[in-house]
Design a protein around this motif. Structure first.
Motif, PDB file in Angstrom:
ATOM      1  N   ILE A  45      -7.279   0.373   5.299  1.00 27.56           N
ATOM      2  CA  ILE A  45      -7.181   1.824   5.482  1.00 27.56           C
ATOM      3  C   ILE A  45      -7.651   2.223   6.880  1.00 27.56           C
ATOM      4  N   SER A  46      -8.638   1.534   7.390  1.00 29.61           N
ATOM      5  CA  SER A  46      -9.111   1.807   8.744  1.00 29.61           C
ATOM      6  C   SER A  46      -8.020   1.516   9.773  1.00 29.61           C
ATOM      7  N   ASP A  47      -7.307   0.399   9.595  1.00 34.07           N
ATOM      8  CA  ASP A  47      -6.231   0.025  10.519  1.00 34.07           C
ATOM      9  C   ASP A  47      -4.962   0.844  10.299  1.00 34.07           C
ATOM     10  N   PHE A  48      -4.738   1.273   9.070  1.00 34.78           N
ATOM     11  CA  PHE A  48      -3.528   2.017   8.711  1.00 34.78           C
ATOM     12  C   PHE A  48      -3.938   3.262   7.916  1.00 34.78           C
ATOM     13  N   PRO A  49      -4.419   4.298   8.603  1.00 32.84           N
ATOM     14  CA  PRO A  49      -4.965   5.471   7.918  1.00 32.84           C
ATOM     15  C   PRO A  49      -3.935   6.241   7.081  1.00 32.84           C
ATOM     16  N   GLU A  50      -2.656   5.930   7.249  1.00 31.32           N
ATOM     17  CA  GLU A  50      -1.637   6.571   6.417  1.00 31.32           C
ATOM     18  C   GLU A  50      -1.647   6.022   4.990  1.00 31.32           C
ATOM     19  N   LEU A  51      -2.366   4.923   4.782  1.00 34.60           N
ATOM     20  CA  LEU A  51      -2.465   4.326   3.453  1.00 34.60           C
ATOM     21  C   LEU A  51      -3.727   4.814   2.740  1.00 34.60           C
ATOM     22  N   ASN A  52      -3.676   4.724   1.408  1.00 36.17           N
ATOM     23  CA  ASN A  52      -4.868   5.026   0.618  1.00 36.17           C
ATOM     24  C   ASN A  52      -5.056   3.930  -0.426  1.00 36.17           C
ATOM     25  N   GLU A  53      -6.168   3.983  -1.106  1.00 36.64           N
ATOM     26  CA  GLU A  53      -6.513   2.933  -2.062  1.00 36.64           C
ATOM     27  C   GLU A  53      -5.500   2.825  -3.205  1.00 36.64           C
ATOM     28  N   MET A  54      -4.971   3.944  -3.664  1.00 31.84           N
ATOM     29  CA  MET A  54      -3.986   3.912  -4.744  1.00 31.84           C
ATOM     30  C   MET A  54      -2.715   3.173  -4.313  1.00 31.84           C
ATOM     31  N   GLN A  55      -2.288   3.365  -3.091  1.00 31.15           N
ATOM     32  CA  GLN A  55      -1.100   2.671  -2.590  1.00 31.15           C
ATOM     33  C   GLN A  55      -1.348   1.167  -2.504  1.00 31.15           C
ATOM     34  N   ILE A  56      -2.518   0.788  -2.068  1.00 31.62           N
ATOM     35  CA  ILE A  56      -2.855  -0.635  -1.975  1.00 31.62           C
ATOM     36  C   ILE A  56      -2.928  -1.249  -3.367  1.00 31.62           C
ATOM     37  N   ASN A  57      -3.536  -0.545  -4.299  1.00 26.52           N
ATOM     38  CA  ASN A  57      -3.572  -1.031  -5.680  1.00 26.52           C
ATOM     39  C   ASN A  57      -2.175  -1.102  -6.285  1.00 26.52           C
ATOM     40  N   ALA A  58      -1.303  -0.190  -5.891  1.00 24.91           N
ATOM     41  CA  ALA A  58       0.079  -0.221  -6.366  1.00 24.91           C
ATOM     42  C   ALA A  58       0.779  -1.502  -5.910  1.00 24.91           C
ATOM     43  N   CYS A  59       0.455  -1.982  -4.717  1.00 19.26           N
ATOM     44  CA  CYS A  59       1.027  -3.243  -4.230  1.00 19.26           C
ATOM     45  C   CYS A  59       0.600  -4.398  -5.126  1.00 19.26           C
ATOM     46  N   LEU A  60      -0.656  -4.405  -5.514  1.00 18.45           N
ATOM     47  CA  LEU A  60      -1.143  -5.448  -6.415  1.00 18.45           C
ATOM     48  C   LEU A  60      -0.468  -5.340  -7.782  1.00 18.45           C
ATOM     49  N   SER A  61      -0.314  -4.131  -8.255  1.00 17.95           N
ATOM     50  CA  SER A  61       0.329  -3.895  -9.546  1.00 17.95           C
ATOM     51  C   SER A  61       1.797  -4.341  -9.508  1.00 17.95           C
ATOM     52  N   PHE A  62       2.468  -4.029  -8.408  1.00 21.82           N
ATOM     53  CA  PHE A  62       3.865  -4.433  -8.215  1.00 21.82           C
ATOM     54  C   PHE A  62       3.977  -5.954  -8.260  1.00 21.82           C
ATOM     55  N   ALA A  63       3.092  -6.630  -7.546  1.00 25.67           N
ATOM     56  CA  ALA A  63       3.123  -8.100  -7.504  1.00 25.67           C
ATOM     57  C   ALA A  63       2.829  -8.692  -8.881  1.00 25.67           C
ATOM     58  N   ALA A  64       1.876  -8.113  -9.595  1.00 26.15           N
ATOM     59  CA  ALA A  64       1.544  -8.611 -10.932  1.00 26.15           C
ATOM     60  C   ALA A  64       2.718  -8.429 -11.887  1.00 26.15           C
ATOM     61  N   GLN A  65       3.371  -7.286 -11.805  1.00 28.48           N
ATOM     62  CA  GLN A  65       4.521  -7.026 -12.670  1.00 28.48           C
ATOM     63  C   GLN A  65       5.662  -7.985 -12.349  1.00 28.48           C
ATOM     64  N   ARG A  66       5.922  -8.189 -11.073  1.00 23.31           N
ATOM     65  CA  ARG A  66       6.997  -9.096 -10.668  1.00 23.31           C
ATOM     66  C   ARG A  66       6.685 -10.521 -11.115  1.00 23.31           C
ATOM     67  N   GLU A  67       5.435 -10.933 -10.974  1.00 21.53           N
ATOM     68  CA  GLU A  67       5.019 -12.285 -11.373  1.00 21.53           C
ATOM     69  C   GLU A  67       5.186 -12.487 -12.867  1.00 21.53           C
ATOM     70  N   SER A  68       4.907 -11.466 -13.649  1.00 23.90           N
ATOM     71  CA  SER A  68       5.015 -11.608 -15.107  1.00 23.90           C
ATOM     72  C   SER A  68       6.465 -11.776 -15.556  1.00 23.90           C
ATOM     73  N   ARG A  69       7.403 -11.357 -14.698  1.00 24.02           N
ATOM     74  CA  ARG A  69       8.827 -11.522 -15.025  1.00 24.02           C
ATOM     75  C   ARG A  69       9.409 -12.836 -14.536  1.00 24.02           C
ATOM     76  N   THR A  70       8.670 -13.564 -13.726  1.00 19.63           N
ATOM     77  CA  THR A  70       9.160 -14.825 -13.171  1.00 19.63           C
ATOM     78  C   THR A  70       9.196 -15.880 -14.271  1.00 19.63           C
ATOM     79  N   ARG A  71      10.324 -16.537 -14.395  1.00 20.11           N
ATOM     80  CA  ARG A  71      10.487 -17.592 -15.392  1.00 20.11           C
ATOM     81  C   ARG A  71      10.718 -18.921 -14.671  1.00 20.11           C
ATOM     82  N   VAL A  72      10.000 -19.924 -15.113  1.00 19.90           N
ATOM     83  CA  VAL A  72      10.168 -21.258 -14.557  1.00 19.90           C
ATOM     84  C   VAL A  72      11.008 -22.059 -15.543  1.00 19.90           C
ATOM     85  N   ALA A  73      12.085 -22.634 -15.053  1.00 19.68           N
ATOM     86  CA  ALA A  73      12.981 -23.387 -15.948  1.00 19.68           C
ATOM     87  C   ALA A  73      12.504 -24.802 -16.124  1.00 19.68           C
TER      88      ALA A  73
END
Length: 73
Positions: A45-73
């Motif tokens: 946030i210090s380096d990119f003041p246009e961001l906030n904690e909720m947006q950063i947490n959303a990135c983690l949430s997005f990655a977790a959701q995408r990972e849960s859909r990944t299927r290994v054959a």
């Protein structure tokens, strides 16, 4: 869990369709890489003041959701 859909968009006209934080050109991947390289949320946030904690947490949430859909054959 944060509803990442409020904060993350995919637009083929911006960053070639890479998931980005809405209203910015900062990609989810950028944020995840910063966190993986031990930047704190406060540092990001210090380096990119246009961001906030909720947006950063959303990135983690997005990655977790995408990972849960990944299927290994």
């Amino acid at each position: 869990m944060v509803d990442y859909k409020k904060y993350i968009t995919v637009d083929n006209e911006r960053r070639f369709g890479t998931p980005i934080i809405s209203g910015t050109r900062i990609s989810v991947s950028d944020v995840l890489n910063w966190l993986a390289n031990e930047m704190s949320v406060a540092d990001i946030i210090s380096d990119f003041p246009e961001l906030n904690e909720m947006q950063i947490n959303a990135c983690l949430s997005f990655a977790a959701q995408r990972e849960s859909r990944t299927r290994v054959a």
